[in-house]
Structures are given as C-alpha cells and as structure tokens.
Write an enzyme that holds these catalytic residues in place. Structure first.
Site, PDB file in Angstrom:
ATOM      1  N   PRO A   2       7.696  -5.143 -13.355  1.00  0.00           N
ATOM      2  CA  PRO A   2       6.341  -5.052 -13.807  1.00  0.00           C
ATOM      3  C   PRO A   2       5.878  -3.537 -13.450  1.00  0.00           C
ATOM      4  O   PRO A   2       5.847  -3.032 -12.396  1.00  0.00           O
ATOM      5  CB  PRO A   2       5.715  -6.017 -13.264  1.00  0.00           C
ATOM      6  CG  PRO A   2       6.525  -6.947 -12.344  1.00  0.00           C
ATOM      7  CD  PRO A   2       7.791  -5.887 -12.254  1.00  0.00           C
ATOM      8  N   GLU A   3       5.176  -2.936 -14.404  1.00  0.00           N
ATOM      9  CA  GLU A   3       4.530  -1.737 -14.112  1.00  0.00           C
ATOM     10  C   GLU A   3       3.039  -1.748 -14.893  1.00  0.00           C
ATOM     11  O   GLU A   3       2.782  -2.891 -15.683  1.00  0.00           O
ATOM     12  CB  GLU A   3       5.329  -0.470 -14.520  1.00  0.00           C
ATOM     13  CG  GLU A   3       6.492  -0.495 -14.146  1.00  0.00           C
ATOM     14  CD  GLU A   3       7.157   1.121 -13.969  1.00  0.00           C
ATOM     15  OE1 GLU A   3       6.750   2.196 -14.096  1.00  0.00           O
ATOM     16  OE2 GLU A   3       8.300   1.018 -13.791  1.00  0.00           O
ATOM     17  N   LYS A  51      -1.834  -1.871 -11.627  1.00  0.00           N
ATOM     18  CA  LYS A  51      -0.841  -2.952 -11.601  1.00  0.00           C
ATOM     19  C   LYS A  51      -1.349  -4.357 -10.985  1.00  0.00           C
ATOM     20  O   LYS A  51      -0.822  -5.112 -10.504  1.00  0.00           O
ATOM     21  CB  LYS A  51       0.435  -2.444 -10.720  1.00  0.00           C
ATOM     22  CG  LYS A  51       1.237  -1.329 -11.482  1.00  0.00           C
ATOM     23  CD  LYS A  51       2.760  -0.948 -10.704  1.00  0.00           C
ATOM     24  CE  LYS A  51       2.530  -0.421  -9.639  1.00  0.00           C
ATOM     25  NZ  LYS A  51       4.052  -0.017  -9.001  1.00  0.00           N
ATOM     26  N   ASN A 166       8.410   2.386 -10.819  1.00  0.00           N
ATOM     27  CA  ASN A 166       9.781   2.947 -10.471  1.00  0.00           C
ATOM     28  C   ASN A 166      10.208   3.607 -11.640  1.00  0.00           C
ATOM     29  O   ASN A 166      10.869   4.685 -11.804  1.00  0.00           O
ATOM     30  CB  ASN A 166      10.406   1.977  -9.674  1.00  0.00           C
ATOM     31  CG  ASN A 166      11.631   2.957  -9.058  1.00  0.00           C
ATOM     32  OD1 ASN A 166      11.475   4.052  -8.857  1.00  0.00           O
ATOM     33  ND2 ASN A 166      12.764   2.356  -8.763  1.00  0.00           N
ATOM     34  N   ARG A 251      12.860   2.864  -2.834  1.00  0.00           N
ATOM     35  CA  ARG A 251      12.934   2.338  -4.249  1.00  0.00           C
ATOM     36  C   ARG A 251      14.039   3.171  -4.983  1.00  0.00           C
ATOM     37  O   ARG A 251      14.310   4.373  -4.633  1.00  0.00           O
ATOM     38  CB  ARG A 251      11.644   2.591  -5.148  1.00  0.00           C
ATOM     39  CG  ARG A 251      10.369   1.900  -4.781  1.00  0.00           C
ATOM     40  CD  ARG A 251      10.425   0.433  -5.226  1.00  0.00           C
ATOM     41  NE  ARG A 251       9.086  -0.220  -4.945  1.00  0.00           N
ATOM     42  CZ  ARG A 251       8.755  -0.705  -3.735  1.00  0.00           C
ATOM     43  NH1 ARG A 251       9.751  -0.899  -2.995  1.00  0.00           N
ATOM     44  NH2 ARG A 251       7.765  -1.352  -3.476  1.00  0.00           N
TER      45      ARG A 251
END
Ligand SMILES: [Zn+2]
Length: 264
Positions: A2-3, A51, A166, A251
């Site tokens: 999810p972004e 987000k 990311n 990440r």
C-alpha cells in the site's frame, strides 16, 4: 504494497459506500477499542491523508477511526451478507450501513480519537501528494531543509511529502537517474522529482496495478523487484539492498548501478 495511491482509492471507495449513511453495525476488533460502538451514528466522510485513512463519524464533535495499512492491510467494500474475500480472523474492523459493509483486514494500526485531535494525528505530515491542498513549493522546501540526507530516505519521509512508499522511492530515484544514497543537496533537479512524484501518484490512483513505465503487462516498473530480470532500460543486474534510517525502518532498495551511478 500500500502506498498513497492505494490508500486514496480505499478512501474513495469507503466514502462512496458510507458517507452520509447511518451505521447499523460497528465491530472494532482491536482490544483497546473493542467496546467502542458507533452504531446509530452517521459517517460524515472518509478521506486519505498520505498513507493514513480517516473515517469521520458523528459530526464536528464526533470521532475519527484512524487506520494505516502498513505492509499488508486493506479495506474491502461488500454487500451485506456477501462472502468476504479474506479470512474473518484477519478482520480488524467491520462497519455496516444497511446493505453495505466495509471491512478492514490486517490493518497496521487502528485507533479511535476525537475529531478535535485530528491535527495532532496527521498534522505533522508534509503536503499530501493526492490531497486537494497539495503544495509542491512546500514539499520542495521541506526536501531541501536536510541537504545531507540521502534522497532514497527523504522520499520515504512522510513529513516531507505524504504518500510515497517503497516502490515509488525506488522508481523515482531511477527516473531521476540518481543513486538512492545521493545527498538531497547534490540531486541535480529536485523540482522534477517532486513533480514526478505527483504525476506518478495521480497516474496510478485510479488503477489497481502500479505502473511507472507507461507500459501495461509484465514490465510495469523500471527497477523495483527486478533483481532477477535486470534494469528494464539497460539490462544491467539491479542492485538489491536494504536502506532505512535505522534497523526498524529498513526497506528493500532496488537501483540500477549503471543508470544510477553514485557520483562523488
Ligand atoms: Zn539501467
């Protein structure tokens, strides 16, 4: 993963399903808020801030259900009684308004707070890339405020710009031709990165597959998760490392050593 675009879409769908409707069931499966019940209250609206997803209930003096999808979370909208597409034990929140049901699965966090505390909860965020109040100049100012910071970390910092995750940080560094460890102050064209961030999220907010290359099909990203296939532009083996501000924020980082050389 999810972004900001995923969360924007979830907020849009939940808003369509719930805004203006009275809740007929409210089941919050988080111990701290298990006794909170908004049944009988009206959902004002559902909005995304970067987000973060905010479900506002009960008017100006009401409440906010504040959730974040983190790595695995998602919201589904169902007709009431329809079979869920995820196991029930993964559900963290069920909101029903007559014939529609919104279910949040594996939410990274979920909490309830008074509406008046909204600014405390999300006010620290930088300009929201998909917000009505998006401000490119302010984003640029915040980005430039820490010139020593690697661009690959700055892009993930939600206090600078809200909404990038990311996948985008890797793809943006590629599109800008910069190594992710390049200090912000040495990135040749920062306004272009800010503009590209906005453009990519806007282009992807209405579709479920994220595309940064303009191509549908298999090659939708330039470098992200392409360590086995190589850089989409030049075929060089894509470097895969971990990058974060600390151990907890590491990440996956992907970049092309050829297209994104680290300049001295
Ligand atoms: Zn390359």
């Amino acid at each position: 993963m999810p972004e900001g675009d995923t969360v924007w879409r979830a907020a849009r769908d939940l808003n369509t399903a719930l805004a203006g409707r009275t809740l007929t069931r409210c089941d919050i499966r988080v111990p701290k808020f298990a006794t909170t019940d908004f049944t009988g209250q009206t959902v004002d609206d559902v909005v995304s801030r970067g987000k973060h997803l905010l479900i506002r209930v009960g008017g100006e003096d009401g409440w906010i259900l504040h959730s974040h999808l983190k790595m695995e979370g998602l919201w589904h909208v169902y007709r009431t009684g329809e079979k869920w597409r995820r196991p029930a034990f993964k559900a963290r929140c069920v909101l029903e308004a007559g014939d529609v049901q919104a279910v949040g699965f594996e939410l990274g966090f979920l909490r309830v707070l008074p509406r008046r505390e909204e600014a405390d909860a999300v006010g620290y965020l930088g300009p929201d890339l998909l917000g009505a109040d998006w401000d490119a100049d302010e984003a640029l100012r915040r980005l430039r405020a820490e010139p020593e910071r690697p661009i690959g970390l700055a892009l993930l910092d939600q206090r600078i710009m809200a909404g990038l995750g990311n996948v985008y940080r890797c793809e943006l560094c590629f599109l800008a031709g910069v190594h992710p460890l390049t200090p912000v102050g040495q990135v040749p064209d920062l306004p272009r990165i800010v503009e590209l961030s906005k453009r990519l999220l806007e282009a992807n907010k209405n579709r479920s597959r994220r595309i940064t290359t303009g191509a549908m099909g298999r090659d939708q990203l330039w470098v992200y998760n392409r360590e086995k296939r190589g850089c989409l532009r030049c075929g060089t083996k894509v470097a895969h490392e971990l990058l974060g501000d600390d151990e907890l924020s590491l990440r996956d980082l992907y970049y092309c050593p050829h297209c994104q050389p680290l300049r001295a």
